[in-house]
Every structure is written in structure tokens, then in C-alpha cells.
Design an enzyme around this catalytic site. Structure first.
Site, PDB file in Angstrom:
ATOM      1  N   SER A 185      42.462  41.298  32.303  1.00  0.00           N
ATOM      2  CA  SER A 185      41.459  42.372  32.357  1.00  0.00           C
ATOM      3  C   SER A 185      42.118  43.679  31.948  1.00  0.00           C
ATOM      4  O   SER A 185      43.320  43.875  32.176  1.00  0.00           O
ATOM      5  CB  SER A 185      40.939  42.475  33.790  1.00  0.00           C
ATOM      6  OG  SER A 185      40.230  43.678  33.961  1.00  0.00           O
ATOM      7  N   TYR A 200      43.221  43.084  42.644  1.00  0.00           N
ATOM      8  CA  TYR A 200      42.799  42.493  41.362  1.00  0.00           C
ATOM      9  C   TYR A 200      43.629  43.082  40.215  1.00  0.00           C
ATOM     10  O   TYR A 200      44.142  42.355  39.363  1.00  0.00           O
ATOM     11  CB  TYR A 200      41.316  42.765  41.147  1.00  0.00           C
ATOM     12  CG  TYR A 200      40.745  42.172  39.879  1.00  0.00           C
ATOM     13  CD1 TYR A 200      40.499  40.807  39.776  1.00  0.00           C
ATOM     14  CD2 TYR A 200      40.456  42.980  38.781  1.00  0.00           C
ATOM     15  CE1 TYR A 200      39.965  40.265  38.611  1.00  0.00           C
ATOM     16  CE2 TYR A 200      39.923  42.447  37.617  1.00  0.00           C
ATOM     17  CZ  TYR A 200      39.679  41.083  37.535  1.00  0.00           C
ATOM     18  OH  TYR A 200      39.159  40.538  36.380  1.00  0.00           O
TER      19      TYR A 200
HETATM   20  N1  LIG Z   1      33.174  39.341  34.237  1.00  0.00           N
HETATM   21  C1  LIG Z   1      33.922  40.368  33.895  1.00  0.00           C
HETATM   22  O1  LIG Z   1      33.431  41.494  33.698  1.00  0.00           O
HETATM   23  C2  LIG Z   1      35.400  40.177  33.676  1.00  0.00           C
HETATM   24  C3  LIG Z   1      36.123  41.255  33.114  1.00  0.00           C
HETATM   25  C4  LIG Z   1      37.497  41.095  32.885  1.00  0.00           C
HETATM   26  C5  LIG Z   1      38.109  39.900  33.214  1.00  0.00           C
HETATM   27  N2  LIG Z   1      37.376  38.877  33.747  1.00  0.00           N
HETATM   28  C6  LIG Z   1      38.075  37.622  34.055  1.00  0.00           C
HETATM   29  O2  LIG Z   1      37.381  36.540  33.460  1.00  0.00           O
HETATM   30  C7  LIG Z   1      37.635  35.334  34.198  1.00  0.00           C
HETATM   31  C8  LIG Z   1      36.323  34.626  34.485  1.00  0.00           C
HETATM   32  O3  LIG Z   1      35.566  35.461  35.308  1.00  0.00           O
HETATM   33  P1  LIG Z   1      33.965  35.406  35.400  1.00  0.00           P
HETATM   34  O4  LIG Z   1      33.489  36.771  35.130  1.00  0.00           O
HETATM   35  O5  LIG Z   1      33.402  34.266  34.634  1.00  0.00           O
HETATM   36  O6  LIG Z   1      33.823  35.174  36.982  1.00  0.00           O
HETATM   37  P2  LIG Z   1      32.932  34.185  37.874  1.00  0.00           P
HETATM   38  O7  LIG Z   1      31.599  33.996  37.272  1.00  0.00           O
HETATM   39  O8  LIG Z   1      33.027  34.756  39.249  1.00  0.00           O
HETATM   40  O9  LIG Z   1      33.742  32.816  37.784  1.00  0.00           O
HETATM   41  C9  LIG Z   1      34.997  32.684  38.365  1.00  0.00           C
HETATM   42  C10 LIG Z   1      35.532  31.329  38.023  1.00  0.00           C
HETATM   43  O10 LIG Z   1      36.822  31.188  38.624  1.00  0.00           O
HETATM   44  C11 LIG Z   1      36.861  29.938  39.250  1.00  0.00           C
HETATM   45  N3  LIG Z   1      37.781  29.934  40.394  1.00  0.00           N
HETATM   46  C12 LIG Z   1      37.896  30.857  41.362  1.00  0.00           C
HETATM   47  N4  LIG Z   1      38.836  30.483  42.250  1.00  0.00           N
HETATM   48  C13 LIG Z   1      39.316  29.299  41.815  1.00  0.00           C
HETATM   49  C14 LIG Z   1      40.303  28.404  42.288  1.00  0.00           C
HETATM   50  N5  LIG Z   1      40.998  28.622  43.417  1.00  0.00           N
HETATM   51  N6  LIG Z   1      40.562  27.278  41.561  1.00  0.00           N
HETATM   52  C15 LIG Z   1      39.878  27.019  40.432  1.00  0.00           C
HETATM   53  N7  LIG Z   1      38.912  27.819  39.944  1.00  0.00           N
HETATM   54  C16 LIG Z   1      38.643  28.946  40.629  1.00  0.00           C
HETATM   55  C17 LIG Z   1      35.434  29.631  39.687  1.00  0.00           C
HETATM   56  O11 LIG Z   1      35.315  28.240  39.799  1.00  0.00           O
HETATM   57  P3  LIG Z   1      34.303  27.477  40.815  1.00  0.00           P
HETATM   58  O12 LIG Z   1      33.138  27.063  39.946  1.00  0.00           O
HETATM   59  O13 LIG Z   1      35.091  26.328  41.303  1.00  0.00           O
HETATM   60  O14 LIG Z   1      33.913  28.448  41.882  1.00  0.00           O
HETATM   61  C18 LIG Z   1      34.641  30.206  38.527  1.00  0.00           C
HETATM   62  O15 LIG Z   1      34.482  29.264  37.489  1.00  0.00           O
HETATM   63  C19 LIG Z   1      38.394  35.772  35.452  1.00  0.00           C
HETATM   64  O16 LIG Z   1      39.763  35.537  35.291  1.00  0.00           O
HETATM   65  C20 LIG Z   1      38.126  37.268  35.523  1.00  0.00           C
HETATM   66  O17 LIG Z   1      39.147  37.976  36.198  1.00  0.00           O
HETATM   67  C21 LIG Z   1      36.054  38.990  33.990  1.00  0.00           C
END
Ligand SMILES: NC(=O)c1ccc[n+]([C@@H]2O[C@H](COP(=O)([O-])OP(=O)(O)OC[C@H]3O[C@@H](n4cnc5c(N)ncnc54)[C@H](OP(=O)(O)O)[C@@H]3O)[C@@H](O)[C@H]2O)c1
Length: 234
Positions: free
Chosen positions: A140, A156
Site C-alpha cells: 500500500s 497497517y
Molecule cells: N482496498 C484497498 O483500498 C487497498 C489499498 C491498498 C492495499 N490494499 C491491499 O490489498 C490486499 C487485498 O485487500 P482487499 O482490499 O481485497 O481486502 P478485503 O476485501 O478485506 O480482503 C482481504 C483478504 O485477505 C484475506 N485474509 C485475511 N487474513 C488472512 C489470513 N490470516 N490468511 C489468509 N487470508 C487472509 C481474506 O481472506 P478470507 O476470505 O479468508 O477472509 C480476504 O481475501 C491487502 O493486502 C490490502 O492491504 C488494499
């Protein structure tokens, strides 16, 4: 470009940006191991992605789960060519330094840093042996030291800065092996984590990680941090 004989493993692949990455990787011809903590969630996501998708139960905070999932992945597909460390949590609430919630810090690091490191430890040796690999750590802009202008979301931010360090170290260690390691910032994206007000959809957020996951043979891009396919300052 098609990647028909390649297999990708996407952690946290059953929802959010991870699910969209699975779709885009499958569209490019890869076999995709869709990992989620609940096997049923992974199975449901596979139905949405299509026949190239295979479900995996995987909790990146558990060394046992990582070991079992990677073993199962190898049994299913023979090898893992692409690892997308996408699983992530954002657990900070309103606390900012100097206030510290040690449980939140520990839990955040365990998923966002150590989880990715556990995965790399389990998967990268096979890539080195094969002379080919793509590792993408989903980070991020909040982890960028150059852009660090606030104490919001401290655990984070620190976890993503540390993930960036892991990216650089892995890339340095793996130079010349055929394994490319890069970090990708998807940008503020609509998802469970990003919320409904985020300006970009998952198809945009997934684009840069998928681009790095499918860098063509002979491409030397490694040890970089990218957003929208352009370098982002560390
Ligand atoms: N959305 C944003 O604005 C944004 C911005 C910058 C970076 N990111 C990064 O993008 C990535 C995806 O985020 P997202 O926005 O798609 O978030 P999200 O919708 O909250 O999804 C999070 C994902 O992480 C998985 N997860 C969490 N803990 C886990 C664990 N212990 N073992 C295996 N899987 C686990 C969840 O799997 P389950 O299905 O098993 O719960 C889910 O698929 C993250 O690394 C986040 O930091 C997101």
C-alpha cells in the site's frame, strides 16, 4: 500474452481485490489456486472464476496451514510459478502513535508481513529449482516512507513498510535465478477493506499486481514498488 502452462497461487483470493486478480490471471490463461481461510469460500470463488480455478484452504498466520496448502497445491498442479501475497488485514481503529495496541500490531504483522514471508519460504525454493517465478507482494502507499505524512493506521502502515523491505531483500537474494519479486499498490479500491466509497473498482486495483505476476520471460523487473504500472517511491 498467454501463460497457458503457468500456475498462480493467490492468497486471500476468494474476495475483494484478490478475487479479481484470480479472474484476470485466469483470463490470461493461467491455472489459478484460489486460497481462502474457509474452503467453502474458496470453492464458491472458483465457481465464479471458471474452470481454470482450483480451491485451497489457507490461513497465512499458521505455518501448519501454509505447509499443508502448498503441499496440496503441488499435488494438484505440480508446481507454483506465481505467488501473489494478497492476504491482508487492516485492524487499527483510531489509535495513533504514541498510543500502541500491542495485540493489533502483532496480529497485523502476523498476516501482512509474516504471512507473506511464510508463503515465500514455502514456495520460492521450488521456483528457484524451476528457474522461473513471479512473486508479487500486495502492499500500500501507506507503507511508503517517502509518502509517510500521518500516524493514521499505524500497525497497517508499519506492516506494509516491512513487507516492502521483505520485497527488496527477497529480490536481492534471488537475483539471477529467474524469480522476480515486486511489490504492488492497488490504490484505494472498493472491497471489504477499502469500503464502498473508494474511487476504484477491483478490476483497476488488480491490474498492477496481475501485470507484475505475468511479467514475460526475459523481463528483468525485480525489487520494485509499483502503482498503476509506474514506480512508486519507497
Ligand atoms: N482496498 C484497498 O483500498 C487497498 C489499498 C491498498 C492495499 N490494499 C491491499 O490489498 C490486499 C487485498 O485487500 P482487499 O482490499 O481485497 O481486502 P478485503 O476485501 O478485506 O480482503 C482481504 C483478504 O485477505 C484475506 N485474509 C485475511 N487474513 C488472512 C489470513 N490470516 N490468511 C489468509 N487470508 C487472509 C481474506 O481472506 P478470507 O476470505 O479468508 O477472509 C480476504 O481475501 C491487502 O493486502 C490490502 O492491504 C488494499
Amino acid at each position: 500474452m498467454r501463460h497457458d502452462d503457468r500456475t498462480a497461487l493467490v492468497t486471500g483470493g476468494a474476495r475483494g481485490i484478490g478475487l479479481e486478480m484470480c479472474r484476470q490471471l485466469a483470463d490470461r490463461g493461467l491455472r489459478v489456486l484460489v486460497a481462502a481461510r474457509a474452503r467453502e469460500a474458496a470453492e464458491e470463488a472458483c465457481r465464479a472464476v471458471g474452470p481454470a480455478a482450483l480451491p485451497l484452504a489457507l490461513d497465512v498466520t499458521s505455518a501448519k496451514s501454509v505447509g499443508e496448502a502448498v503441499l496440496e497445491a503441488r499435488e494438484l498442479t505440480g508446481r507454483i510459478d506465481v505467488l501473489v501475497n494478497n492476504a491482508g488485514v487492516s485492524l487499527d481503529r483510531e489509535l495513533r502513535p504514541p498510543c500502541l495496541d500491542e495485540d493489533v500490531l502483532r496480529a497485523t504483522l502476523d498476516t501482512n508481513l509474516t504471512g507473506a514471508w511464510r508463503m515465500a519460504q514455502a514456495v520460492v525454493p521450488g521456483m528457484v529449482e524451476a528457474g522461473y517465478g513471479r512473486v508479487v507482494n500486495v502492499t500500500s502507499s501507506y507503507g511508503s516512507l517517502a509518502l509517510m505524512d500521518s500516524g493514521r493506521h499505524p500497525s497497517y502502515r508499519i506492516s506494509k513498510t516491512a513487507l516492502n523491505v521483505l520485497t527488496r531483500m527477497l529480490a536481492a537474494e534471488l537475483a539471477g535465478t529467474g524469480v522476480l519479486v515486486n511489490a504492488a499498490d492497488p490504490g484505494w479500491t472498493r472491497s471489504g477493506m477499502g469500503g464502498p466509497a473508494a474511487p476504484r473498482g477491483p478490476e483497476v486495483g488488480a491490474d498492477t499486481p496481475v501485470w507484475l505476476a505475468t511479467l514475460p520471460e526475459g523481463d528483468g523487473t525485480t525489487g520494485g514498488l509499483f502503482a498503476d504500472r509506474r514506480p512508486l517511491p519507497w
